[in-house]
Scaffold this motif. Structure first.
Motif, short mmCIF file in Angstrom:
data_model
loop_
_atom_site.label_atom_id
_atom_site.label_comp_id
_atom_site.label_asym_id
_atom_site.label_seq_id
_atom_site.Cartn_x
_atom_site.Cartn_y
_atom_site.Cartn_z
N MET A 125 -7.69 -13.07 -6.85
CA MET A 125 -6.45 -12.96 -6.07
C MET A 125 -6.11 -11.49 -5.81
SD MET A 125 -2.99 -14.67 -7.04
CE MET A 125 -1.79 -15.02 -5.88
N ALA A 126 -6.27 -10.69 -6.85
CA ALA A 126 -5.97 -9.26 -6.69
C ALA A 126 -6.87 -8.67 -5.60
CB ALA A 126 -6.18 -8.54 -8.01
N GLN A 127 -8.13 -9.07 -5.61
CA GLN A 127 -9.08 -8.53 -4.63
C GLN A 127 -8.66 -8.93 -3.21
OE1 GLN A 127 -12.92 -9.68 -5.90
NE2 GLN A 127 -13.86 -7.79 -5.18
N ARG A 128 -8.26 -10.19 -3.06
CA ARG A 128 -7.84 -10.68 -1.73
C ARG A 128 -6.61 -9.88 -1.24
NH1 ARG A 128 -7.09 -15.99 -2.90
NH2 ARG A 128 -4.87 -16.05 -2.48
N ILE A 129 -5.67 -9.70 -2.14
CA ILE A 129 -4.44 -8.99 -1.74
C ILE A 129 -4.75 -7.51 -1.46
CG2 ILE A 129 -2.13 -8.28 -2.50
CD1 ILE A 129 -1.87 -10.92 -3.95
N GLU A 130 -5.62 -6.94 -2.26
CA GLU A 130 -5.99 -5.53 -2.05
C GLU A 130 -6.56 -5.35 -0.64
OE1 GLU A 130 -8.68 -3.82 -4.95
OE2 GLU A 130 -8.82 -1.95 -3.83
N GLU A 131 -7.49 -6.25 -0.27
CA GLU A 131 -8.11 -6.14 1.06
C GLU A 131 -7.06 -6.27 2.16
OE1 GLU A 131 -11.26 -9.03 0.94
OE2 GLU A 131 -12.38 -7.78 -0.49
N LYS A 132 -6.13 -7.22 1.95
CA LYS A 132 -5.09 -7.42 2.98
C LYS A 132 -4.16 -6.21 3.08
CE LYS A 132 -4.99 -12.25 3.81
NZ LYS A 132 -4.29 -13.52 3.78
N LEU A 133 -3.82 -5.66 1.93
CA LEU A 133 -2.93 -4.49 1.95
C LEU A 133 -3.59 -3.34 2.71
CD1 LEU A 133 -1.47 -4.41 -1.69
CD2 LEU A 133 -0.16 -4.61 0.43
N ILE A 134 -4.88 -3.13 2.40
CA ILE A 134 -5.57 -2.01 3.03
C ILE A 134 -5.73 -2.26 4.53
CG2 ILE A 134 -7.75 -0.68 3.11
CD1 ILE A 134 -7.93 -1.18 0.03
N SER A 135 -6.06 -3.50 4.91
CA SER A 135 -6.26 -3.71 6.36
C SER A 135 -4.93 -3.71 7.11
CB SER A 135 -7.07 -4.97 6.64
OG SER A 135 -6.34 -6.08 6.25
N ASN A 136 -3.84 -4.11 6.45
CA ASN A 136 -2.53 -4.10 7.13
C ASN A 136 -1.92 -2.71 7.21
OD1 ASN A 136 -0.62 -6.74 7.69
ND2 ASN A 136 -2.48 -7.21 6.53
N TYR A 137 -2.05 -1.94 6.13
CA TYR A 137 -1.31 -0.68 6.08
C TYR A 137 -2.21 0.56 5.97
CZ TYR A 137 2.60 -3.83 5.14
OH TYR A 137 3.52 -4.83 5.23
N GLY A 138 -3.41 0.37 5.37
CA GLY A 138 -4.30 1.51 5.16
C GLY A 138 -4.27 1.97 3.71
N TYR A 139 -5.37 2.53 3.25
CA TYR A 139 -5.44 3.03 1.86
C TYR A 139 -4.61 4.31 1.74
CZ TYR A 139 -7.17 4.26 -2.72
OH TYR A 139 -7.25 4.56 -4.06
N GLY A 140 -3.92 4.43 0.62
CA GLY A 140 -3.14 5.66 0.38
C GLY A 140 -1.75 5.61 0.99
N VAL A 141 -1.40 4.46 1.58
CA VAL A 141 -0.11 4.38 2.25
C VAL A 141 0.95 3.84 1.26
CG1 VAL A 141 1.15 3.17 4.11
CG2 VAL A 141 -1.12 4.14 4.53
N LYS A 142 2.16 4.36 1.40
CA LYS A 142 3.27 3.91 0.54
C LYS A 142 4.18 3.00 1.36
CE LYS A 142 3.19 7.96 -2.29
NZ LYS A 142 3.75 9.23 -2.68
N VAL A 143 4.37 1.78 0.86
CA VAL A 143 5.17 0.82 1.62
C VAL A 143 6.43 0.47 0.82
CG1 VAL A 143 5.12 -1.38 2.86
CG2 VAL A 143 2.98 -0.14 2.43
N PRO A 144 7.61 0.80 1.34
CA PRO A 144 8.84 0.42 0.63
C PRO A 144 8.90 -1.11 0.48
CG PRO A 144 9.33 1.95 2.41
CD PRO A 144 7.90 1.56 2.57
N ILE A 145 9.45 -1.56 -0.63
CA ILE A 145 9.47 -3.01 -0.90
C ILE A 145 10.21 -3.77 0.21
CG2 ILE A 145 11.47 -2.82 -2.48
CD1 ILE A 145 8.67 -5.45 -2.66
N LEU A 146 11.28 -3.19 0.74
CA LEU A 146 12.03 -3.91 1.77
C LEU A 146 11.23 -4.01 3.07
CD1 LEU A 146 15.67 -2.59 1.09
CD2 LEU A 146 14.58 -4.69 0.26
N THR A 147 10.30 -3.09 3.30
CA THR A 147 9.40 -3.18 4.46
C THR A 147 8.32 -4.23 4.20
OG1 THR A 147 9.72 -0.82 4.78
CG2 THR A 147 7.88 -1.81 5.99
N LEU A 148 7.77 -4.21 2.99
CA LEU A 148 6.72 -5.19 2.65
C LEU A 148 7.25 -6.62 2.76
CD1 LEU A 148 3.77 -5.25 1.67
CD2 LEU A 148 4.63 -5.40 -0.66
N LYS A 149 8.51 -6.78 2.43
CA LYS A 149 9.12 -8.13 2.48
C LYS A 149 9.15 -8.70 3.90
CE LYS A 149 12.21 -9.80 -0.50
NZ LYS A 149 13.38 -10.40 -0.43
#
Ligand code: FAD
Ligand code: UDP
Length: 370
Positions: free
Chosen positions: A109-133
């Motif tokens: 599950m962690a791997q799946r979410i990691e891939e999605k986070l990177i493809s949605n926002y990019g590696y090294g990017v900081k996403v505020p929780i209210l934006t992620l929501k």
């Protein structure tokens, strides 16, 4: 010119140093009997451990000018804050990052979410929780709900008495979800703790024949006139609360000496969900000090009550910003009066920004006019 600086915190001390360097005479006062304002630290006599009396202070900045300037007054112990948080009984990395994912979810599950986070926002990017929501993807929705519920909701309720969406979004954005395996709380280029403490650094800033210091003196009790007043106390207090009180959040620290070498694995552990406190600081980690005892401070947020506790955090929203503006406009009518610092400007400044703002004021007042 007769100059007075009210408050011997980092803002007041930097300004005093700059003015003195320009040949001006400066009186610096503080109603506390100590230097360095909220960054005050002291060496505990029993253990020789340096204690941050008003909460954990880590200096971090990307501003080379600020770093180089302070480096004239202190050597640094190079230090990266890597705090932990306890989620559902597990000790995890915080800010919530890609390492935390693997600590709280199954590998697949962690791997799946990691891939999605990177493809949605990019590696090294900081996403505020209210934006992620706001993300509609099912896995990312699951993640943002998890992080919101476990890390932000209850901590913010304790810290502010409000839900994350009820406070200034800039506040929760200070601790974003970080799409990275870097466990550091800050990514600034320059980070450290003054090797001999913040109090010593401030003492060095104020060590100048043109600077006089009076501690334990409240500005309102002084009966002397000055040509220029630089005030780093609360702006509403200066004006006797004529438009009403600016709200603040306060803290209570329960500081204890423990008869064991270490209490926790790292300098700060956050407790977002359990207990009434938000975090525990173990002071010996700041300067890597050795002792067979240790000192911890358990941090309890509380309402600010005039005369009973200290102002720590301005509570900024549209209403309080408007109230602050009224005081600011009042101040601008008075010649020779300048409000500086976290309390004077009613801003959630870190130390580096407080210094930057003093540089700006100094340059506006003295450099550009010449
Ligand atoms: P202050 O330090 O508040 O100094 C103002 C001084 O004015 C006080 O000493 C006060 O006694 C004096 N004063 C007020 N009114 C009067 C009066 N009427 N007469 C005489 N004296 C008066 N920043 C970071 O960069 N890194 C961190 O890790 C960090 N951690 C923090 C943790 C906590 C819990 C808190 C509360 C803040 C933290 N900060 C941190 C922010 C940092 O404390 C501030 O940026 C810094 O203290 C601002 O300095 P200042 O001089 O503007 O104000
Ligand atoms: N926050 C949270 N959970 C945490 C850490 C931070 O909800 O574990 C939120 C909370 O609203 C807090 C804000 O993020 O007030 C900023 O946190 P930071 O650590 O920057 O606060 P400070 O060190 O200034 O007290």
């Amino acid at each position: 010119m007769k100059n007075i600086i009210v408050g011997a915190g980092i803002s007041g001390a930097v300004l005093a140093n700059l003015l003195a360097g320009k040949g001006e005479n400066v009186l610096v006062i503080d109603r506390r009997t100590t230097l360095a304002g909220n960054s005050y630290d002291y060496k505990d006599k029993e253990t020789n451990i340096t204690v941050h009396k008003y909460g954990p202070h880590i200096f971090h900045t990307n501003n080379k000018e600020v770093w180089d300037y302070l480096s004239k007054f202190t050597k640094w112990h190079f230090f990266f804050l890597k705090p932990n948080a306890i989620f559902e009984g597990n000790v995890c990395n915080i800010p919530f990052n890609l390492n935390t994912l693997y600590q709280v979810f199954s590998n697949s599950m962690a791997q799946r979410i990691e891939e999605k986070l990177i493809s949605n926002y990019g590696y090294g990017v900081k996403v505020p929780i209210l934006t992620l929501k706001e993300n509609d993807d099912n896995d990312l929705k699951f993640l943002s709900d998890y992080v919101y519920e476990h890390m932000f909701k209850n901590y913010t309720m304790k810290q502010w008495g409000l839900k994350p969406e009820e406070i200034d979004p800039a506040v929760t954005a200070r601790v974003p979800v970080y799409i990275s395996h870097d466990n550091r709380y800050f990514q600034d280029k320059y980070q450290g703790i003054p090797l001999n403490g913040y109090t010593k650094m401030v003492e060095n800033l104020l060590k100048h024949p043109n600077i006089k210091i009076k501690l334990g003196v409240d500005y309102k009790d002084l009966k002397v006139n000055f040509d220029r007043v630089f005030y780093s106390g609360a702006i509403d207090e200066y004006f006797d609360y004529k438009y009403g009180e600016l709200p603040y959040r306060s803290l209570r620290f329960d500081t204890q000496i423990l008869n064991k070498e270490y209490y926790q694995k790292t300098v700060v552990t956050n407790y977002p969900n359990n207990y009434d406190f938000t975090r525990i600081t173990e002071h010996k980690y700041f300067l890597d000090e050795k002792s067979d005892k240790t000192i911890i401070s358990v941090e309890y947020p509380e309402e600010f009550k005039l005369g009973e506790n200290e102002r720590y955090y301005p509570i900024t929203d549209a209403k309080t910003k408007e109230l602050y503006e009224k005081y600011k406009q009042e101040a601008e009518k008075l010649e020779g009066l300048y409000f500086i610092g976290r309390l004077g400007e009613y801003k959630y400044y870190n130390m580096d920004l407080a210094v930057e703002k003093i540089f700006e004021l100094y340059s506006k007042l003295f450099v550009k006019n010449n």
